[in-house]
Scaffold this motif. Structure first.
Motif, PDB file in Angstrom:
ATOM      1  N   PHE A  31      -9.011   0.179  -8.389  1.00 45.59           N
ATOM      2  CA  PHE A  31      -7.775  -0.061  -9.132  1.00 45.59           C
ATOM      3  C   PHE A  31      -7.417  -1.540  -9.093  1.00 45.59           C
ATOM      4  O   PHE A  31      -7.585  -2.204  -8.077  1.00 45.59           O
ATOM      5  CB  PHE A  31      -6.651   0.777  -8.514  1.00 45.59           C
ATOM      6  CG  PHE A  31      -5.382   0.806  -9.292  1.00 45.59           C
ATOM      7  CD1 PHE A  31      -5.347   1.378 -10.548  1.00 45.59           C
ATOM      8  CD2 PHE A  31      -4.222   0.276  -8.764  1.00 45.59           C
ATOM      9  CE1 PHE A  31      -4.161   1.421 -11.272  1.00 45.59           C
ATOM     10  CE2 PHE A  31      -3.035   0.314  -9.473  1.00 45.59           C
ATOM     11  CZ  PHE A  31      -3.005   0.887 -10.726  1.00 45.59           C
ATOM     12  N   ASP A  32      -6.920  -2.054 -10.196  1.00 43.00           N
ATOM     13  CA  ASP A  32      -6.532  -3.457 -10.292  1.00 43.00           C
ATOM     14  C   ASP A  32      -5.060  -3.532 -10.699  1.00 43.00           C
ATOM     15  O   ASP A  32      -4.690  -3.095 -11.789  1.00 43.00           O
ATOM     16  CB  ASP A  32      -7.416  -4.160 -11.338  1.00 43.00           C
ATOM     17  CG  ASP A  32      -7.183  -5.644 -11.400  1.00 43.00           C
ATOM     18  OD1 ASP A  32      -6.191  -6.148 -10.821  1.00 43.00           O
ATOM     19  OD2 ASP A  32      -7.998  -6.325 -12.052  1.00 43.00           O
ATOM     20  N   LEU A  33      -4.226  -4.072  -9.821  1.00 42.15           N
ATOM     21  CA  LEU A  33      -2.787  -4.185 -10.098  1.00 42.15           C
ATOM     22  C   LEU A  33      -2.445  -5.314 -11.068  1.00 42.15           C
ATOM     23  O   LEU A  33      -1.288  -5.520 -11.394  1.00 42.15           O
ATOM     24  CB  LEU A  33      -2.015  -4.391  -8.793  1.00 42.15           C
ATOM     25  CG  LEU A  33      -1.795  -3.143  -7.957  1.00 42.15           C
ATOM     26  CD1 LEU A  33      -1.298  -3.498  -6.564  1.00 42.15           C
ATOM     27  CD2 LEU A  33      -0.826  -2.204  -8.647  1.00 42.15           C
ATOM     28  N   ASN A  34      -3.457  -6.052 -11.535  1.00 44.67           N
ATOM     29  CA  ASN A  34      -3.210  -7.207 -12.397  1.00 44.67           C
ATOM     30  C   ASN A  34      -3.453  -6.951 -13.877  1.00 44.67           C
ATOM     31  O   ASN A  34      -3.240  -7.840 -14.697  1.00 44.67           O
ATOM     32  CB  ASN A  34      -4.071  -8.387 -11.939  1.00 44.67           C
ATOM     33  CG  ASN A  34      -3.702  -8.805 -10.528  1.00 44.67           C
ATOM     34  OD1 ASN A  34      -2.522  -8.948 -10.219  1.00 44.67           O
ATOM     35  ND2 ASN A  34      -4.696  -8.967  -9.683  1.00 44.67           N
ATOM     36  N   LYS A  35      -3.938  -5.768 -14.230  1.00 49.21           N
ATOM     37  CA  LYS A  35      -4.174  -5.478 -15.653  1.00 49.21           C
ATOM     38  C   LYS A  35      -4.092  -3.970 -15.888  1.00 49.21           C
ATOM     39  O   LYS A  35      -4.227  -3.168 -14.958  1.00 49.21           O
ATOM     40  CB  LYS A  35      -5.543  -5.997 -16.097  1.00 49.21           C
ATOM     41  CG  LYS A  35      -6.716  -5.318 -15.413  1.00 49.21           C
ATOM     42  CD  LYS A  35      -8.037  -5.852 -15.913  1.00 49.21           C
ATOM     43  CE  LYS A  35      -9.183  -5.090 -15.263  1.00 49.21           C
ATOM     44  NZ  LYS A  35     -10.471  -5.487 -15.765  1.00 49.21           N
ATOM     45  N   ILE A  36      -3.859  -3.591 -17.131  1.00 50.06           N
ATOM     46  CA  ILE A  36      -3.831  -2.177 -17.485  1.00 50.06           C
ATOM     47  C   ILE A  36      -5.197  -1.599 -17.167  1.00 50.06           C
ATOM     48  O   ILE A  36      -6.219  -2.115 -17.626  1.00 50.06           O
ATOM     49  CB  ILE A  36      -3.474  -2.000 -18.969  1.00 50.06           C
ATOM     50  CG1 ILE A  36      -2.013  -2.402 -19.191  1.00 50.06           C
ATOM     51  CG2 ILE A  36      -3.728  -0.582 -19.426  1.00 50.06           C
ATOM     52  CD1 ILE A  36      -1.551  -2.372 -20.631  1.00 50.06           C
ATOM     53  N   ASN A  37      -5.211  -0.557 -16.341  1.00 52.61           N
ATOM     54  CA  ASN A  37      -6.482   0.053 -15.981  1.00 52.61           C
ATOM     55  C   ASN A  37      -6.263   1.440 -15.414  1.00 52.61           C
ATOM     56  O   ASN A  37      -5.125   1.873 -15.190  1.00 52.61           O
ATOM     57  CB  ASN A  37      -7.261  -0.843 -15.026  1.00 52.61           C
ATOM     58  CG  ASN A  37      -6.681  -0.898 -13.637  1.00 52.61           C
ATOM     59  OD1 ASN A  37      -7.252  -0.370 -12.704  1.00 52.61           O
ATOM     60  ND2 ASN A  37      -5.526  -1.520 -13.472  1.00 52.61           N
ATOM     61  N   ARG A  38      -7.384   2.113 -15.164  1.00 51.39           N
ATOM     62  CA  ARG A  38      -7.368   3.487 -14.676  1.00 51.39           C
ATOM     63  C   ARG A  38      -8.515   3.673 -13.700  1.00 51.39           C
ATOM     64  O   ARG A  38      -9.641   3.276 -13.966  1.00 51.39           O
ATOM     65  CB  ARG A  38      -7.546   4.436 -15.868  1.00 51.39           C
ATOM     66  CG  ARG A  38      -7.602   5.884 -15.520  1.00 51.39           C
ATOM     67  CD  ARG A  38      -7.630   6.691 -16.813  1.00 51.39           C
ATOM     68  NE  ARG A  38      -7.171   8.035 -16.566  1.00 51.39           N
ATOM     69  CZ  ARG A  38      -7.947   9.098 -16.630  1.00 51.39           C
ATOM     70  NH1 ARG A  38      -9.207   8.973 -16.973  1.00 51.39           N
ATOM     71  NH2 ARG A  38      -7.453  10.281 -16.382  1.00 51.39           N
ATOM     72  N   SER A  39      -8.218   4.310 -12.567  1.00 50.37           N
ATOM     73  CA  SER A  39      -9.233   4.688 -11.596  1.00 50.37           C
ATOM     74  C   SER A  39      -9.160   6.208 -11.487  1.00 50.37           C
ATOM     75  O   SER A  39      -8.072   6.766 -11.313  1.00 50.37           O
ATOM     76  CB  SER A  39      -8.925   4.033 -10.251  1.00 50.37           C
ATOM     77  OG  SER A  39      -9.830   4.453  -9.264  1.00 50.37           O
ATOM     78  N   GLU A  40     -10.282   6.883 -11.620  1.00 52.73           N
ATOM     79  CA  GLU A  40     -10.280   8.343 -11.686  1.00 52.73           C
ATOM     80  C   GLU A  40     -11.249   8.959 -10.692  1.00 52.73           C
ATOM     81  O   GLU A  40     -12.341   8.455 -10.481  1.00 52.73           O
ATOM     82  CB  GLU A  40     -10.663   8.782 -13.102  1.00 52.73           C
ATOM     83  CG  GLU A  40     -10.725  10.275 -13.289  1.00 52.73           C
ATOM     84  CD  GLU A  40     -11.153  10.652 -14.681  1.00 52.73           C
ATOM     85  OE1 GLU A  40     -12.280  11.146 -14.833  1.00 52.73           O
ATOM     86  OE2 GLU A  40     -10.368  10.437 -15.631  1.00 52.73           O
ATOM     87  N   VAL A  41     -10.816  10.073 -10.094  1.00 49.32           N
ATOM     88  CA  VAL A  41     -11.669  10.863  -9.212  1.00 49.32           C
ATOM     89  C   VAL A  41     -11.646  12.309  -9.707  1.00 49.32           C
ATOM     90  O   VAL A  41     -10.576  12.860  -9.966  1.00 49.32           O
ATOM     91  CB  VAL A  41     -11.168  10.813  -7.751  1.00 49.32           C
ATOM     92  CG1 VAL A  41     -11.915  11.796  -6.878  1.00 49.32           C
ATOM     93  CG2 VAL A  41     -11.305   9.409  -7.187  1.00 49.32           C
TER      94      VAL A  41
END
Length: 145
Positions: A31-41
């Motif tokens: 996950f990156d708090l600096n850009k719109i993104n998504r981390s999925e499990v």
């Protein structure tokens, strides 16, 4: 908007017995708090296979980033928008919509939030049909023959 349309987000999978701190660690690590993104499990095959899908998203709305068409309606090209961290839990057992979204103020409680959802999933019981509805359903199917 380009960050939402350009969906190259990390995905990890775990079998159900591996549901532990490793899930939170994996989500946070990707996950990156600096850009719109998504981390999925995906746990036990993900929501598509009657398992769970958990994602951590930095997004402007409490709406999964995969809903690209909805985002296109909500975001204008020159618009400055604030983004927030959301924990999204998807399961056939969590709600009628199969979706629970929680806005996170920080990532400190990520593991405990995931564990709360897992307890809901683990303790879920299928709703029992009312006896009257079951009898009515049986009558309808037997008269159609």
């Amino acid at each position: 908007m380009d960050q939402i349309v350009d969906q190259n987000f990390p995905l990890a999978s775990f079998p159900a017995e591996k549901y532990s701190q490793a899930v939170a660690d994996t989500l946070e690590g990707n996950f990156d708090l600096n850009k719109i993104n998504r981390s999925e499990v995906k746990i036990n095959g993900g929501v598509e296979n009657d398992g769970q899908t958990i994602s951590l998203e930095l997004a402007p709305y409490p709406l999964p980033l995969r809903y690209i068409n909805e985002y296109k309606k909500l975001i204008h090209a020159d618009q400055q928008i604030e983004v927030f961290s959301y924990l999204i839990f998807e399961s056939n057992k969590i709600s009628r919509s199969k979706l629970k979204i929680v806005q996170l103020s920080d990532l400190k409680d990520l593991n405990s939030q995931i564990q709360n959802f897992y307890e809901i999933e683990k303790n879920w019981k299928a709703p029992e049909e009312d006896d009257d509805k079951a009898v009515e359903k049986d009558k309808k199917t037997s008269t159609k023959k």
